[in-house]
Design an enzyme around this catalytic site. Structure first.
Site, PDB file in Angstrom:
ATOM      1  N   LYS A  75     -12.657  36.459  13.096  1.00  6.04           N
ATOM      2  CA  LYS A  75     -13.822  36.774  13.917  1.00  6.04           C
ATOM      3  C   LYS A  75     -13.396  37.687  15.061  1.00  6.04           C
ATOM      4  O   LYS A  75     -12.737  37.242  16.003  1.00  6.04           O
ATOM      5  CB  LYS A  75     -14.475  35.525  14.516  1.00  6.04           C
ATOM      6  CG  LYS A  75     -15.825  35.845  15.189  1.00  6.04           C
ATOM      7  CD  LYS A  75     -16.234  34.833  16.219  1.00  6.04           C
ATOM      8  CE  LYS A  75     -15.817  35.216  17.614  1.00  6.04           C
ATOM      9  NZ  LYS A  75     -16.454  36.452  18.155  1.00  6.04           N
TER      10      LYS A  75
ATOM     11  N   GLU B 254      -3.317  31.670  22.943  1.00  6.25           N
ATOM     12  CA  GLU B 254      -2.734  32.645  23.873  1.00  6.25           C
ATOM     13  C   GLU B 254      -3.846  32.982  24.841  1.00  6.25           C
ATOM     14  O   GLU B 254      -4.802  33.686  24.510  1.00  6.25           O
ATOM     15  CB  GLU B 254      -2.233  33.871  23.110  1.00  6.25           C
ATOM     16  CG  GLU B 254      -1.232  34.701  23.905  1.00  6.25           C
ATOM     17  CD  GLU B 254      -1.896  35.779  24.726  1.00  6.25           C
ATOM     18  OE1 GLU B 254      -2.131  35.534  25.934  1.00  6.25           O
ATOM     19  OE2 GLU B 254      -2.176  36.854  24.186  1.00  6.25           O
TER      20      GLU B 254
ATOM     21  N   CYS C 258      -3.888  40.420  29.529  1.00  7.13           N
ATOM     22  CA  CYS C 258      -3.527  39.046  29.911  1.00  7.13           C
ATOM     23  C   CYS C 258      -2.107  38.985  30.467  1.00  7.13           C
ATOM     24  O   CYS C 258      -1.796  38.148  31.319  1.00  7.13           O
ATOM     25  CB  CYS C 258      -3.679  38.101  28.724  1.00  7.13           C
ATOM     26  SG  CYS C 258      -2.703  38.549  27.276  1.00  7.13           S
TER      27      CYS C 258
ATOM     28  N   GLU D  73      -7.999  34.761  37.389  1.00  6.85           N
ATOM     29  CA  GLU D  73      -7.771  35.950  36.559  1.00  6.85           C
ATOM     30  C   GLU D  73      -8.951  36.905  36.707  1.00  6.85           C
ATOM     31  O   GLU D  73     -10.050  36.632  36.229  1.00  6.85           O
ATOM     32  CB  GLU D  73      -7.590  35.560  35.094  1.00  6.85           C
ATOM     33  CG  GLU D  73      -7.178  36.728  34.218  1.00  6.85           C
ATOM     34  CD  GLU D  73      -6.920  36.332  32.777  1.00  6.85           C
ATOM     35  OE1 GLU D  73      -5.972  36.863  32.177  1.00  6.85           O
ATOM     36  OE2 GLU D  73      -7.676  35.495  32.251  1.00  6.85           O
TER      37      GLU D  73
END
Length: 474
Positions: A173, A248, A282, A382
């Site tokens: 996906k 992750e 990231c 973040e």
């Protein structure tokens, strides 16, 4: 015949295009706001069909040799390289990566990852003797991959290459924000000789397709890259069927600059690792930790470096920062910049306003704050945009405490005298630490501590994620 990446396409299931049945999802160019494509809005029934195709293909694919699977992957890598310009253009159109970056980090990097796994096929210990036991490493079964929008091709290749080399079949996906390269990848795998059903693509949202994948009883493993919030949800739903989950997740990397560092090198590299791909990485280093007595010197170097990051049209070869991937994300990043100012951080470059002359599109200014409180929102959360926070520290112990003082632990960096920097690197709670700008290694493991996830990607450790270990006593 290939399909243009900028046209609507159905799901890819069992080696053929399957039309959607529940409407479509728009793909919007973030630089212009224009519609560039539509993809099917997948359903749980589409997931069922894809899983059935993957399950049916598993016995024959898993029975092939690692050498055979490596040969197919080698052809996949060559096929992707042959379509570099097409892929780069698709990624630029769907999520705004500057075209130069799209050719390199977005296309060349995945090709290098495939090569690294192909090279493991002959040396990996598929079987091993321990005393009177024979250890046999076998594929898990049907693996689902769910990936984000920031590196659309890289993120799936980091999962596809080891999963297929291990003998698994896949259901994929892609992000609904950046789904166009998924179709190109599917076509390349078919042209490389991958049997029908081994790799399947279902488009759709996380709320529908992601939930169906997470709960599906015939999926044996999920490999997910994305936000920590989404990772928690996937793990919770997947726990009901006790499937393996590799995560992750987010990061808030610290670039620890020691007093004995080469400041120009440390700051220039640090700015690059905060601004590359518009900071939508990231593994970025959005926190720059500096000796308090040298903060002004660092700020001057950082501002000078930041001036080189031209913001603009991502199709222009001179552009270094394109738009954010979509408008709502631009608003989020701008909101963090406003929050930083409100919380008392010193704005030394950029700001929350749109860049001059770029009133249309999801653009933000690359921004630098100094005198940042390590407990503040811009230092803890973040942001996922081109926002660098410079944080002064009094001594080395405080620097380590600040670096380790977030919920994340994905990447960090240390600059200083080599032995000194290595000593500090060992103290950092992160899955990957670069010392003095150490080069990326495709065979080294990548993954996080704490809420940056679990499991590892790349190299031997990445391959092992997709294998079961059977012990046969004799």
């Amino acid at each position: 015949m290939t399909t243009s990446p900028l046209t609507a396409a159905g799901h890819w299931i069992g080696g053929e295009t399957v039309a959607g049945s529940a409407g479509t999802l728009p793909v919007v160019n973030p630089a212009t706001g224009d519609l560039v494509a539509e993809t099917p809005a997948g359903t749980a029934a589409d997931v069922d069909r894809a899983v059935a195709a993957a399950r049916a293909a598993f016995p024959s694919w898993s029975a092939t040799t690692p050498a055979h699977r490596a040969a197919v992957l080698r052809r996949v890598g060559a096929g992707l390289a042959a379509r570099t310009e097409e892929i780069a253009s698709a990624i630029t159109a769907e999520m705004g990566a500057p075209v130069g970056l799209a050719r390199t980090a977005q296309v060349a990097f995945p090709a290098a990852v495939i090569d690294s796994f192909v090279g493991l096929a002959d040396t990996f210990p598929w079987t091993e003797e321990i005393g009177n036991s024979l250890l046999v490493r076998e594929p898990i079964g049907v693996v689902a991959a769910i990936t984000p929008w920031n590196f659309p091709l890289q993120q799936i290749v980091a999962k596809l290459a080891p999963a297929l080399l291990a003998g698994n079949t896949m259901v994929f996906k892609p992000s609904e924000v950046a789904p166009l390269t998924a179709r190109i990848l599917a076509e390349v795998t078919a042209e490389a000789g991958l049997p029908a059903g081994v790799f399947n693509v279902v488009y759709g949202t996380g709320a529908v397709v992601g939930e169906a994948i997470s709960a599906h009883p015939d999926i044996d493993m999920i490999s997910f890259t994305g936000s920590t919030r989404a990772g928690r949800r996937i793990a919770a739903v997947a726990a009901e069927t006790v499937k393996r989950v590799a995560l992750e997740l987010g990061g808030k990397g610290a670039n620890v600059i020691l007093d004995d560092a080469d400041l120009p090198q440390a700051v220039t590299r640090g700015v690059a690792m905060a601004f590359t791909n518009g900071g939508q990485v990231c593994g970025a280093w959005p926190r720059m930790l500096v000796p308090a007595a040298r903060q002004d010197e660092v700020v001057a170097l950082a501002v000078e470096a930041a001036r080189q990051y031209t913001v603009g049209d991502p199709t222009d070869e001179a552009t270094r920062i394109g738009p954010m991937a979509y408008e709502a994300h631009r608003e989020k990043v701008s909101g963090y910049i406003e929050r930083g100012v409100a919380d008392g951080a010193r704005l030394v470059f950029g700001g929350a306003a749109r860049p001059a002359g770029l009133e249309r599109g999801a653009y933000v200014q690359p921004t630098i704050f100094a005198d940042v409180d390590p407990r503040s929102a811009i230092a803890q959360e973040e942001i996922f945009g081109p926002v660098l926070t410079i944080i002064p520290y009094a001594d080395e112990d405080e620097a380590v405490a600040i670096a380790n003082g977030t919920a994340y632990g994905l990447t960090s960096a240390v600059f200083g005298e080599p032995k000194h920097a290595l000593t500090v690197a060992r103290r950092l709670r992160a899955g990957q630490v670069d010392v003095n700008g150490g080069q990326w290694n495709a065979l080294a493991p990548f993954g996080g501590y704490k809420q940056s996830g679990n499991g590892r990607e790349f190299g031997r450790f990445g391959l092992e994620e997709f294998l079961e270990v059977k012990s046969i006593q004799r």
